[in-house]
Scaffold this active site. Structure first.
Site, mmCIF file in Angstrom:
data_model
loop_
_atom_site.group_PDB
_atom_site.id
_atom_site.type_symbol
_atom_site.label_atom_id
_atom_site.label_comp_id
_atom_site.label_asym_id
_atom_site.label_seq_id
_atom_site.Cartn_x
_atom_site.Cartn_y
_atom_site.Cartn_z
ATOM 1 N N GLU B 135 0.701 -1.139 0.198
ATOM 2 C CA GLU B 135 0.088 -0.065 0.038
ATOM 3 C C GLU B 135 0.970 1.190 -0.064
ATOM 4 O OE1 GLU B 135 -2.841 0.723 3.294
ATOM 5 O OE2 GLU B 135 -1.751 -0.973 4.420
ATOM 6 N N SER B 189 -8.580 5.522 8.196
ATOM 7 C CA SER B 189 -9.035 5.194 9.561
ATOM 8 C C SER B 189 -7.885 5.396 10.534
ATOM 9 C CB SER B 189 -9.486 3.568 9.440
ATOM 10 O OG SER B 189 -9.973 3.163 8.275
ATOM 11 N N ARG B 204 8.371 4.495 6.319
ATOM 12 C CA ARG B 204 7.409 4.773 7.038
ATOM 13 C C ARG B 204 8.131 5.197 8.420
ATOM 14 N NH1 ARG B 204 4.086 2.721 10.842
ATOM 15 N NH2 ARG B 204 1.627 3.107 10.486
#
Lengths: 785, 367
Positions: B135, B189, B204
């Site tokens: 992703e 979310s 990340r």
């Protein structure tokens, strides 16, 4: 995104409870001499601080006039003992629920004799609210102090003065607290105060700190949002709900998004992907417990993450957490610790403070006392007068037990001399004095607690006997028994109450309790008698030694040191023999040790000592009587012969049968009168007698069934001794006795050569160490180049 | 003639925790010959997707985001942006079965956690083989691509000037001339924060579970609202200062010792500790406070990451920002204020669709 340090508002205790009856003298102690008040009023708890003086008894020794020859008479004691009054300073801190504030203020007003006090320092969110009440009740002017400044001053103070103030929280270990020995340099650190919001402060020095950031998501968010979601009004109840909930019912976890595939992807399925992510639906009900738990995780994780980000930005790895969100709640300590470990990948430690709740009050007090400069002194926690971490000591106000709040106490004694680290320690920051951690070792803990319980009768008996002229000795001794017994019971259930539990801390606690009831030196008479007997034998022992060849003499000296160390009134096995047969002599002790001191065991030491003599030896002595006089002094004498200077360090204050500094002065005098070597060495200051700085009620040391006195090398010791050791270039340290050399310091690494020796006089310990009763510990270490 | 990668239909799918994002390329250069050869099911899909703006009760095509006259792999066409809730995934798969997708021998490129979660369902129910994609790779690919093609002649990227001033606040285009290094904050979310140093070099940095799902989830619990739009609408009418405890509520003004302005929030929901104040707030106030709390927190974490990574442009994306001007302006203001003007908050028109676009690019093997 801003933050403030105010402890939580929205108190549940707005209505004042006037009906309670306080158990006054148990809580607001020494009020009659109190001066300098400070108060910290938070959202639900009030913390009161005051300075007071305590009068207590001390045992003094004094030489007789030795102009005559009478002293050589058989039953004449070598010196006289008297009990005198001494005044010391003490800091009192009392914590109670805001509901009792009026009743408490009334009580203080009624008992406050000292009228010099005009001002009370006040801090905390509630200080405004109660300002008028305080001024009216106490007739003191309220001086407002900045919340964060007080908090940080208080934090610095506890970190500097209480050796095991900080602890880590470890899930699944029993107990869950792991205490840290404070780094000698406490700066810099990060303080994360979780009140209604979160303040993150970087503290660089005593006076320099900086607000580096904060977060609005804090204790107030948990409380406020929690109250909305669960209709539960009290913070404690919300935490209780949270502890029963399942957050996975409310949170969206990684496994909810990835299904079962998270495993193959190396993701942890239980990680929360979205807090409250599952509650985004109209057609489901969620339990209060589950929502409270989810909220707790959300807030704790968020705070932990921010703390890590700030720690990283400022390159800090020591992060202390405080504030009402943390205050003694294992639930929040657990979640914060988890979060810090997760986000820092173990690089940052979440640390908590035993006296976190008192920081503001301590700081406010220090602000007010600046002219007295309390920071120039060392202070020590008084175990007798302090409640301990999460203590539920039932002897204090049992009626309030059932209420959610209790009166919690902290008392700190001013130490007469500042304490520092021994400069000869290889690494002071990693120095852990105690060999066995009883907090950790449940079997050992059980054994020692039982030991101390069983020994209590004997201590009480001896305490009474030490004060034959006192009419109330028996009554006081009984109070001592009750107090110490209840401390032991507390420690059985909460071994972490006063930091890491060790044999040393059990002894310290007992000494504090003895002092509390005016038994400064229960062993004074015993020591007096033993010193008298041993002095008579000194010349004989020395002559015998002098007749030996060099090598035999070295061996005999070491044997003598060890044999002397067998004589220990504290050690049960020995005291049994001594009580039944006073003629049990030095030679008998040597025979007992036969076969346990082989030539081999001393070979390293002796061969080393065949080389050039040491410049200066620092010797930590253990027991009175035969130990110091027939064991240590001949050894000292041999060193002096060789041209080595000797610093002989004895305890500042009494502790069981350990020789005190004042006793050592008299003993040295008496020996000097018999022995020209010692005489001239004293004259020329090649033999120096110093005090270790450890004594009760400070951080006492001593010996129980073990020859002991250890707070010496430990983290802090008398500054004068430290300076002297450095000036004289001490290159050999001799540590004698079970207490100093085995229970503590056994693993201590020094910069110079060291000799640790003791005789194991405790059968259980001997077995634990893999030996027999009266086994010899002889540890000679040369530091690596 | 066609490699498998460019066999129609061209879809990119991003199955998130709350929303499924679907991008569909509608070829506009179909020759008559092609049209004749086009199988019925393919035609029907094209017609169904392009002639509707809503699908079932929950699927929505964001018409305003449509990219027109795009050239992809030599084909000209329009790119459509469609979303529906993840809980309707079974219905979507069922539809694929009903419309006989499997007969098209197409490959579905999908990213997001749902690509894993629903892989088996796609296979057993829809007889469809998913090509699962990372992703974060897709996200970055998608952003860089969309930024490069612009937004129908306009700039894709924008920022806010005077974000705190409702009169003077302006949304202005921003050209990402030097995109690197870039802090990318994806608010779905939950939240992921990435530091991007070049097209292929990124990491990340961190993430937080306090994201769009938290806002909406808490709003549902606190106000009984049922849709994200409703939650935002309530928030727009509420007053968070009734719910939050501000610095001035505690100190009566600024807390000068620490340089904190009186308007700053000291404790989110802090006033709700008091029973009286709990009784005095409206649902709108609670929705607003929830929005402010979550947004400020994301801003705070993003700012700290930017400082730690030494990056000064921060791009916020993700569907939390959809029709959420309050959050965007707050992020813009908070970043500017607390960094003393050092950090710039940037936003992107196609806020939530980059993962799906990245998946489509993977399908077409566009580097």
């Amino acid at each position: 995104m801003a933050e403030c340090g105010a402890s939580g508002g929205g108190s549940s205790g707005d209505s004042l409870d006037k009906s309670i009856t306080l158990p006054p003298d148990e809580i607001f102690r020494n009020l009659e001499n109190a001066k300098r008040f400070a108060i910290d009023i938070g959202g639900s708890l009030t913390k009161l601080a005051y300075y007071s003086t305590v009068q207590h008894k001390v045992a003094k020794v004094r030489s007789f006039d030795h102009s005559g020859k009478d002293a050589e008479q058989d039953h004449e004691p070598p010196y006289e003992i008297s009990v005198q009054e001494e005044i010391t300073a003490r800091l009192h801190f009392v914590k109670f629920e805001n509901t009792y504030i009026e009743a408490c203020l009334d009580f203080i007003k009624d008992h406050l004799v000292n009228t010099e006090t005009k001002v009370i320092q006040a801090t905390g969110g509630g200080a405004y609210k109660f300002k008028d009440l305080i001024e009216e009740k106490l007739r003191l002017k309220v001086d407002k102090e900045d919340v964060m400044t007080c908090l940080i001053k208080g934090c610095n103070f506890v970190l500097k003065n209480i050796p095991q103030e900080a602890f880590m929280y470890q899930k699944d270990s029993d107990p869950e607290f792991r205490f840290q020995t404070n780094h000698p340099n406490i700066f810099p650190y990060l303080l994360v105060n979780i009140g209604s919001g979160v303040s993150i402060v970087k503290v660089e020095t005593e006076d320099r700190f900086e607000w580096v950031g904060g977060s609005s998501i804090g204790g107030g968010t948990f409380w406020g949002l929690g109250a909305l979601l669960t209709k539960t009004k009290k913070f404690d109840e919300l935490l209780h709900l949270a502890s029963k909930g399942q957050h996975a019912n409310v949170d969206m976890l990684v496994q909810d998004i990835y299904g079962g595939a998270h495993q193959t992807l190396g993701l942890s399925g239980n990680l929360i992907a979205s807090s409250f992510g599952k509650s985004a639906t109209a057609d489901r009900e969620f339990s209060k417990e589950d929502m409270a738990k989810s909220l707790l995780h959300m807030i704790s994780n968020d705070i932990g993450q921010l703390a890590c980000l700030y720690a990283r930005l400022h390159c800090l790895d020591r992060v202390y957490f405080g504030g009402f969100f943390i205050r003694g709640h294992p639930v929040t300590m657990r979640t914060i610790t988890y979060s810090i470990n997760f986000f820092s990948k173990g690089e940052v430690q979440a640390l908590f403070l035993r006296h976190e709740g008192y920081l503001g009050a301590i700081g406010a007090f220090l602000k007010g006392a600046e002219q007295d400069n309390p920071n120039q002194y060392s202070w020590g926690e008084n175990y007798a007068g302090s409640s301990g971490l999460m203590s539920t000591s039932p002897e204090l106000c049992p009626t309030q037990r059932t209420r959610s709040g209790t009166f919690d106490l902290l008392e700190m004694d001013r130490l007469e001399r500042p304490l520092v680290n021994l400069p000869l320690l290889l690494d002071p920051s990693s120095y852990v004095p105690d060999t066995v951690d009883l907090t950790d070792d449940a079997l050992a803990r059980k054994y020692w607690l039982t030991c101390f319980e069983e020994a209590l009768d004997g201590v009480v008996k001896r305490a009474v006997a030490s004060q034959p002229e006192s009419a109330d000795a028996a009554e006081r001794a009984e109070k001592f028994r009750q107090k110490y017994w209840s401390k032991l019971q507390t420690l059985r259930h909460q071994p972490f109450a006063y930091g890491t539990l060790t044999v040393r801390s059990l002894l310290d606690t007992r000494e504090h309790c003895l002092n509390e009831f005016s038994f400064p030196d229960p062993y004074s008479k015993v020591k007096q008698k033993e010193n008298g007997i041993a002095l008579k034998c000194f010349q004989g022992v020395v002559h015998a030694l002098d007749s030996l060849g060099w090598e035999e003499r070295q061996l005999a000296l070491v044997k003598g040191l060890l044999a002397g160390n067998v004589f220990d009134w504290g050690a049960k096995a020995v005291s049994d023999v001594l009580e039944s047969d006073p003629q049990f002599g030095f030679e008998e002790a040597k025979r007992k040790l036969q076969g346990r001191t082989s030539r081999g065991s001393c070979a390293g030491c002796c061969s080393q000592r065949q080389g050039p003599p040491h410049k200066c030896a620092l010797i930590f002595a253990d027991n009175s009587g035969i130990d110091i006089i027939l064991g240590v002094f001949p050894f000292v004498r041999e060193l002096l012969f060789r041209g080595t200077e000797v610093i002989l360090a004895c305890n500042s204050g009494p502790a069981l049968n350990d020789v005190t500094y004042n006793e050592s002065l008299i003993v040295a005098d008496r020996i000097a009168a018999m022995d020209p070597v010692v005489h001239s060495a004293l004259q020329e200051e090649r033999l120096l007698l110093v005090q270790t700085g450890s004594s009760s009620p400070s951080s006492a040391p001593y010996s129980l069934w073990v020859g002991w006195t250890c707070a010496v090398l430990p983290v802090r010791l008398d500054q004068g001794l430290a300076v002297l050791a450095r000036e004289r270039g001490a290159d050999l340290v001799v540590i004698e006795g079970m207490g100093r050399a085995v229970h503590t310091n056994y693993h201590a690494a020094l910069r110079c050569e060291s000799l640790k020796l003791a005789v194991v006089k405790n059968a259980w310990l001997a077995e634990r160490l893999g030996g027999r009763l009266f086994s010899v510990i002889f540890k000679y270490e040369v530091p690596a180049e | 003639l066609q490699s498998w990668g460019s066999l129609f239909p061209w879809f990119g799918l991003d199955i998130g925790g709350t929303l499924v994002k679907l991008v569909y390329f509608e070829p506009k250069d179909i020759t008559a010959e092609e049209e004749e050869e086009e199988v019925e099911s393919l035609k029907s899909i094209r017609k169904y997707l392009t002639s509707n703006v809503a699908y079932g009760s929950t699927g929505i095509r964001d018409v305003h985001l449509e990219l027109k006259d795009l050239t992809l792999c030599g084909r000209k066409g329009n790119l459509h942006f469609i979303r529906f809730p993840t809980h309707d995934m079974p219905a979507f798969i069922q539809m694929g079965r009903d419309k006989n997708f499997s007969s098209l021998h197409t490959v579905f490129c999908a990213t997001g956690g749902g690509a894993y979660k629903f892989e088996q369902d796609f296979l057993t129910i829809g007889d469809l083989q998913l090509c699962k994609l990372d992703e974060l790779d897709c996200l970055i690919k998608g952003i860089l691509y969309i930024d490069s093609v612009g937004f129908n002649g306009r700039s894709q990227c924008y920022y806010f000037e005077n974000p705190a001033d409702s009169e003077k606040c302006q949304k202005l285009p921003f050209e990402l001339k030097n995109p690197y290094p870039l802090l990318l904050v994806n608010i779905g979310s939950g939240v992921s924060i990435l530091a991007v140093y070049s097209k292929d070099n990124y990491k990340r940095v961190t993430g937080t579970s306090l994201g769009g799902g938290t806002f909406f989830g808490l709003c549902c619990l606190l106000t009984g609202c049922t849709t994200f739009e409703e939650a935002l609408e309530m928030a727009s009418r509420g007053d968070s200062t009734k719910v939050d405890k501000l610095v001035r509520d505690i100190y009566g003004g600024d807390y000068e010792r620490f340089g904190l302005p009186g308007w700053a929030v000291a404790s989110s929901f802090g006033n709700m500790m008091s029973k009286e104040k709990r009784e005095a707030v409206s649902k709108e106030d609670l929705a607003r406070a929830t929005l402010i709390t979550i947004t400020n927190n994301i801003g705070s974490i993003a700012r700290m990451c930017a400082l730690n990574e030494n990056i000064n442009q921060v791009v916020f994306v993700g569907n939390f920002l959809r029709i959420n001007t309050i959050a965007m302006r707050l992020l813009a203001y908070a970043l500017d204020y607390w960094s003393k003007g050092q950090l710039k908050a940037l936003f992107s028109e196609h806020e939530g669709y980059f993962g799906a676009v990245g998946a489509l690019l993977e399908l077409l093997k566009i580097p």
